[in-house]
Write an enzyme that holds these catalytic residues in place. Structure first.
Site, PDB file in Angstrom:
ATOM      1  N   ASP A  32       0.853  -1.196   0.000  1.00  5.38           N
ATOM      2  CA  ASP A  32       0.000   0.000   0.000  1.00  5.38           C
ATOM      3  C   ASP A  32       0.881   1.235   0.000  1.00  5.38           C
ATOM      4  OD1 ASP A  32      -2.034   2.031   0.869  1.00  5.38           O
ATOM      5  OD2 ASP A  32      -3.262   0.241   1.157  1.00  5.38           O
ATOM      6  N   THR A  36      -5.005   6.605   0.325  1.00  5.01           N
ATOM      7  CA  THR A  36      -6.278   6.812   1.032  1.00  5.01           C
ATOM      8  C   THR A  36      -6.412   5.853   2.219  1.00  5.01           C
ATOM      9  OG1 THR A  36      -7.372   5.313  -0.530  1.00  5.01           O
ATOM     10  CG2 THR A  36      -7.525   7.664  -0.995  1.00  5.01           C
ATOM     11  N   ASP A  57       3.963   2.143  -4.261  1.00  5.96           N
ATOM     12  CA  ASP A  57       2.923   2.569  -5.204  1.00  5.96           C
ATOM     13  C   ASP A  57       2.897   1.525  -6.322  1.00  5.96           C
ATOM     14  OD1 ASP A  57       1.447   3.681  -7.237  1.00  5.96           O
ATOM     15  OD2 ASP A  57       2.384   5.667  -7.100  1.00  5.96           O
ATOM     16  N   LEU A  74      -6.721  -4.751  -4.613  1.00  5.69           N
ATOM     17  CA  LEU A  74      -7.772  -3.863  -4.104  1.00  5.69           C
ATOM     18  C   LEU A  74      -7.355  -2.401  -4.118  1.00  5.69           C
ATOM     19  CD1 LEU A  74      -8.114  -6.716  -2.178  1.00  5.69           C
ATOM     20  CD2 LEU A  74     -10.031  -5.355  -1.422  1.00  5.69           C
ATOM     21  N   TYR A 146     -13.136   6.886 -12.387  1.00  6.30           N
ATOM     22  CA  TYR A 146     -13.226   5.666 -11.562  1.00  6.30           C
ATOM     23  C   TYR A 146     -13.922   4.557 -12.353  1.00  6.30           C
ATOM     24  CZ  TYR A 146     -14.477   2.763  -7.467  1.00  6.30           C
ATOM     25  OH  TYR A 146     -14.635   1.735  -6.558  1.00  6.30           O
ATOM     26  N   LYS A 150     -12.144   1.130 -13.743  1.00  2.00           N
ATOM     27  CA  LYS A 150     -12.516  -0.203 -13.249  1.00  2.00           C
ATOM     28  C   LYS A 150     -12.982  -1.095 -14.405  1.00  2.00           C
ATOM     29  CE  LYS A 150     -11.867  -0.011  -8.731  1.00  2.00           C
ATOM     30  NZ  LYS A 150     -11.063  -0.971  -7.969  1.00  2.00           N
ATOM     31  N   TYR A 160      -5.682 -11.122 -19.749  1.00  2.36           N
ATOM     32  CA  TYR A 160      -4.658 -11.995 -19.156  1.00  2.36           C
ATOM     33  C   TYR A 160      -5.196 -13.416 -19.005  1.00  2.36           C
ATOM     34  CZ  TYR A 160      -0.819  -8.790 -18.206  1.00  2.36           C
ATOM     35  OH  TYR A 160       0.258  -7.945 -18.347  1.00  2.36           O
ATOM     36  N   THR A 176     -20.081  -0.761   0.498  1.00  7.62           N
ATOM     37  CA  THR A 176     -19.694  -1.499   1.705  1.00  7.62           C
ATOM     38  C   THR A 176     -19.321  -0.507   2.803  1.00  7.62           C
ATOM     39  OG1 THR A 176     -18.935  -3.312   0.327  1.00  7.62           O
ATOM     40  CG2 THR A 176     -18.054  -3.245   2.553  1.00  7.62           C
ATOM     41  N   ARG A 187     -17.975   9.372   2.102  1.00  7.75           N
ATOM     42  CA  ARG A 187     -19.076   8.519   1.655  1.00  7.75           C
ATOM     43  C   ARG A 187     -20.291   8.752   2.553  1.00  7.75           C
ATOM     44  NH1 ARG A 187     -15.681   3.122  -0.136  1.00  7.75           N
ATOM     45  NH2 ARG A 187     -13.976   4.015   1.064  1.00  7.75           N
TER      46      ARG A 187
HETATM   47  P1  NAD Z   1      -9.828   2.622   0.549  1.00 15.70           P
HETATM   48  O1  NAD Z   1      -9.566   3.928  -0.075  1.00 15.70           O
HETATM   49  O2  NAD Z   1     -10.082   2.575   2.018  1.00 15.70           O
HETATM   50  O3  NAD Z   1      -8.664   1.588   0.239  1.00 15.70           O
HETATM   51  C1  NAD Z   1      -7.915   1.613  -0.948  1.00 15.70           C
HETATM   52  C2  NAD Z   1      -6.461   1.363  -0.569  1.00 15.70           C
HETATM   53  O4  NAD Z   1      -5.674   1.358  -1.780  1.00 15.70           O
HETATM   54  C3  NAD Z   1      -5.874   2.434   0.335  1.00 15.70           C
HETATM   55  O5  NAD Z   1      -5.211   1.854   1.433  1.00 15.70           O
HETATM   56  C4  NAD Z   1      -4.902   3.176  -0.573  1.00 15.70           C
HETATM   57  O6  NAD Z   1      -3.841   3.787   0.132  1.00 15.70           O
HETATM   58  C5  NAD Z   1      -4.470   2.066  -1.505  1.00 15.70           C
HETATM   59  N1  NAD Z   1      -3.926   2.548  -2.780  1.00 15.70           N
HETATM   60  C6  NAD Z   1      -4.498   3.424  -3.644  1.00 15.70           C
HETATM   61  N2  NAD Z   1      -3.690   3.609  -4.706  1.00 15.70           N
HETATM   62  C7  NAD Z   1      -2.588   2.834  -4.505  1.00 15.70           C
HETATM   63  C8  NAD Z   1      -1.400   2.613  -5.242  1.00 15.70           C
HETATM   64  N3  NAD Z   1      -1.174   3.229  -6.409  1.00 15.70           N
HETATM   65  N4  NAD Z   1      -0.480   1.752  -4.741  1.00 15.70           N
HETATM   66  C9  NAD Z   1      -0.691   1.106  -3.555  1.00 15.70           C
HETATM   67  N5  NAD Z   1      -1.808   1.293  -2.816  1.00 15.70           N
HETATM   68  C10 NAD Z   1      -2.744   2.146  -3.292  1.00 15.70           C
HETATM   69  O7  NAD Z   1     -11.079   1.991  -0.257  1.00 15.70           O
HETATM   70  P2  NAD Z   1     -11.941   0.695   0.040  1.00 15.70           P
HETATM   71  O8  NAD Z   1     -13.327   1.125   0.273  1.00 15.70           O
HETATM   72  O9  NAD Z   1     -11.274  -0.172   1.017  1.00 15.70           O
HETATM   73  O10 NAD Z   1     -11.906  -0.006  -1.392  1.00 15.70           O
HETATM   74  C11 NAD Z   1     -11.039  -1.092  -1.667  1.00 15.70           C
HETATM   75  C12 NAD Z   1     -11.272  -1.575  -3.083  1.00 15.70           C
HETATM   76  O11 NAD Z   1     -12.631  -2.021  -3.221  1.00 15.70           O
HETATM   77  C13 NAD Z   1     -11.055  -0.514  -4.149  1.00 15.70           C
HETATM   78  O12 NAD Z   1     -10.454  -1.110  -5.274  1.00 15.70           O
HETATM   79  C14 NAD Z   1     -12.446  -0.048  -4.478  1.00 15.70           C
HETATM   80  O13 NAD Z   1     -12.545   0.440  -5.783  1.00 15.70           O
HETATM   81  C15 NAD Z   1     -13.248  -1.333  -4.296  1.00 15.70           C
HETATM   82  N6  NAD Z   1     -14.664  -1.046  -3.993  1.00 15.70           N
HETATM   83  C16 NAD Z   1     -15.021  -0.577  -2.758  1.00 15.70           C
HETATM   84  C17 NAD Z   1     -16.355  -0.297  -2.507  1.00 15.70           C
HETATM   85  C18 NAD Z   1     -16.827   0.195  -1.159  1.00 15.70           C
HETATM   86  O14 NAD Z   1     -18.029   0.414  -0.989  1.00 15.70           O
HETATM   87  N7  NAD Z   1     -15.983   0.336  -0.160  1.00 15.70           N
HETATM   88  C19 NAD Z   1     -17.321  -0.464  -3.510  1.00 15.70           C
HETATM   89  C20 NAD Z   1     -16.895  -0.911  -4.759  1.00 15.70           C
HETATM   90  C21 NAD Z   1     -15.566  -1.219  -4.988  1.00 15.70           C
HETATM   91  N1  UDP Z   2     -24.770  11.193  -0.457  1.00 19.63           N
HETATM   92  C1  UDP Z   2     -25.580  12.031   0.303  1.00 19.63           C
HETATM   93  N2  UDP Z   2     -24.987  12.737   1.304  1.00 19.63           N
HETATM   94  C2  UDP Z   2     -23.661  12.641   1.602  1.00 19.63           C
HETATM   95  C3  UDP Z   2     -22.849  11.775   0.823  1.00 19.63           C
HETATM   96  C4  UDP Z   2     -23.447  11.074  -0.216  1.00 19.63           C
HETATM   97  O1  UDP Z   2     -26.783  12.125   0.097  1.00 19.63           O
HETATM   98  O2  UDP Z   2     -23.206  13.309   2.549  1.00 19.63           O
HETATM   99  C5  UDP Z   2     -25.416  10.383  -1.519  1.00 19.63           C
HETATM  100  C6  UDP Z   2     -24.695  10.352  -2.851  1.00 19.63           C
HETATM  101  O3  UDP Z   2     -25.093  11.452  -3.653  1.00 19.63           O
HETATM  102  C7  UDP Z   2     -25.148   9.009  -3.404  1.00 19.63           C
HETATM  103  C8  UDP Z   2     -25.304   8.135  -2.167  1.00 19.63           C
HETATM  104  O4  UDP Z   2     -25.417   9.035  -1.066  1.00 19.63           O
HETATM  105  O5  UDP Z   2     -26.409   9.150  -4.026  1.00 19.63           O
HETATM  106  C9  UDP Z   2     -24.128   7.193  -1.931  1.00 19.63           C
HETATM  107  O6  UDP Z   2     -22.958   7.969  -1.969  1.00 19.63           O
HETATM  108  P1  UDP Z   2     -21.510   7.376  -1.629  1.00 19.63           P
HETATM  109  O7  UDP Z   2     -20.543   8.479  -1.920  1.00 19.63           O
HETATM  110  O8  UDP Z   2     -21.488   6.781  -0.288  1.00 19.63           O
HETATM  111  O9  UDP Z   2     -21.322   6.173  -2.661  1.00 19.63           O
HETATM  112  P2  UDP Z   2     -21.592   5.967  -4.232  1.00 19.63           P
HETATM  113  O10 UDP Z   2     -22.575   4.872  -4.292  1.00 19.63           O
HETATM  114  O11 UDP Z   2     -22.148   7.225  -4.827  1.00 19.63           O
HETATM  115  O12 UDP Z   2     -20.269   5.637  -4.785  1.00 19.63           O
END
Ligand code: NAD
Ligand code: UDP
Length: 315
Positions: A32, A36, A57, A74, A146, A150, A160, A176, A187
């Site tokens: 990591d 973030t 990175d 992730l 984003y 993805k 791959y 989540t 969020r």
């Molecule tokens: P997060 O921001 O808490 O964690 C992401 C981690 O990736 C962080 O620790 C950050 O420092 C690290 N990172 C970012 N860029 C990097 C790089 N270039 N090199 C090394 N590390 C790097 O986010 P999260 O909620 O834990 O999400 C984790 C993964 O799950 C992400 O890929 C995200 O897109 C995916 N995801 C999360 C959610 C959710 O609701 N939390 C939903 C859909 C997808």
């Molecule tokens: N949202 C909101 N108030 C906030 C933050 C987000 O109403 O303070 C709304 C946002 O516009 C979206 C939903 O809540 O419709 C979920 O937002 P989040 O950023 O958690 O995740 P997203 O599903 O958009 O990636």
């Protein structure tokens, strides 16, 4: 015992993945760059001889020696305000970073797992979203840094698999939440909880009638590991199918925190999806997986973790 590389392992979901892997006896290399994430998310693992932390990175380097059985990729900003603040880092980590993680898996003969997202469905025209749906993404809108990154990560992963024979698993993660979701990450769940705990107004974007389906992190991680441990390619929706409007979420947060915060309305971000709910029948049929923690219980657990972090003092 397997040796697992977890990129983004000190982020919110990644740190829970590391915890689960260590708890079941695997060896974990957490990579990591702390963009973030926070080292404190994995500090409980630092004394464990099966855990190591590499600050790197993955866009530049993925310095892991030795045998690897599984690469779980992730790494990526995930919160909308964060990926909008970090557009190029977000594009790079899901393109160049995914390629580097795939090359590591190819080189070591490891299985590859990628954390994709419900955002690949964009503002969906099909409801609930099943994995065959190709999505409705604005390729030039602000969220595309984003969403399209993805989608590209999924494409690269399939290339791959098809051309290089790498065993891959693509998880589409739906919203989540849980302990270690950073209170200030922007969020909706963290915003509402911190606002309610500090008697500040809850900020609803738009009319609050848009929906999301929130999955507690322990359920999410159980589903992700089921896919990672299998030979399935996916893509596989992993999320909780119980759907709520943001107004309903605000009401439940007020109830759980005992807050009398009022609600204020703010502008809806561009291209904010109107509805979102996973069809999880594929994961249910293949793994017998389904979420167990309902929204009230999960929010209570998250609230307790925020109380312990003293988020009621505005931190
Ligand atoms: P997060 O921001 O808490 O964690 C992401 C981690 O990736 C962080 O620790 C950050 O420092 C690290 N990172 C970012 N860029 C990097 C790089 N270039 N090199 C090394 N590390 C790097 O986010 P999260 O909620 O834990 O999400 C984790 C993964 O799950 C992400 O890929 C995200 O897109 C995916 N995801 C999360 C959610 C959710 O609701 N939390 C939903 C859909 C997808
Ligand atoms: N949202 C909101 N108030 C906030 C933050 C987000 O109403 O303070 C709304 C946002 O516009 C979206 C939903 O809540 O419709 C979920 O937002 P989040 O950023 O958690 O995740 P997203 O599903 O958009 O990636």
């Amino acid at each position: 015992m397997a040796r697992v590389v977890v990129t983004g392992g000190s982020g919110f979901i990644g740190s829970h993945v590391c915890d689960s892997l260590i708890a079941r006896g695997d060896e974990v290399v957490c990579v990591d760059n702390l963009l973030t994430g926070q080292k404190s998310n994995v500090e409980q693992l630092f004394g464990n001889p099966r855990f190591s932390f590499v600050e790197a990175d993955v866009v530049r380097d993925l310095p892991v020696d030795g045998d690897v059985d599984l690469v779980m990729h992730l790494a990526s900003p995930a919160s909308p305000p964060e990926y909008l603040r970090l557009p190029f880092e977000t594009l790079d980590v899901s393109s160049i970073g995914t390629r580097r993680a795939l090359d590591l898996a190819l080189d070591r003969g490891a299985r590859f797992f990628v954390a994709s997202t419900s955002e690949v469905y964009g503002d969906p025209l099909v409801h609930p979203q099943h994995e065959e749906y190709w999505g409705n993404v604005n390729p030039i809108g602000p969220r595309s840094v984003y969403d399209e990154a993805k989608r590209f990560a999924e494409t690269l992963t399939m290339a791959y698999h098809r051309y290089n024979g790498v065993s891959v698993g693509i998880a589409r993660i739906f919203n989540t939440y849980g302990p270690r979701l950073r209170p200030a990450d922007g969020r909706v769940v963290s915003n509402f909880l911190v606002q309610a705990m500090n008697d500040r107004p809850l900020t609803i974007y738009g009319d609050g009638l848009q929906t999301r389906s929130f999955c507690y992190v322990s359920d999410e991680v159980r589903g992700l590991l089921a896919l990672a441990d299998s030979n399935e390619t996916g893509p596989m929706n992993i999320g909780n199918p119980c759907e709520f409007t943001m107004l309903e979420l605000a009401e439940i947060v007020r109830e759980i925190t005992g807050s009398s915060s009022e609600i204020v309305y703010e502008p809806l971000p561009t291209d904010d999806p109107t509805r979102r709910k996973p069809d999880i029948s594929r994961a249910e049929a293949l793994f017998g997986w389904s979420p167990k923690v309902d929204l009230r219980e999960g929010l209570r657990l998250t609230y307790e973790s925020y109380l312990a972090q003293q988020c009621h003092l505005g931190s």
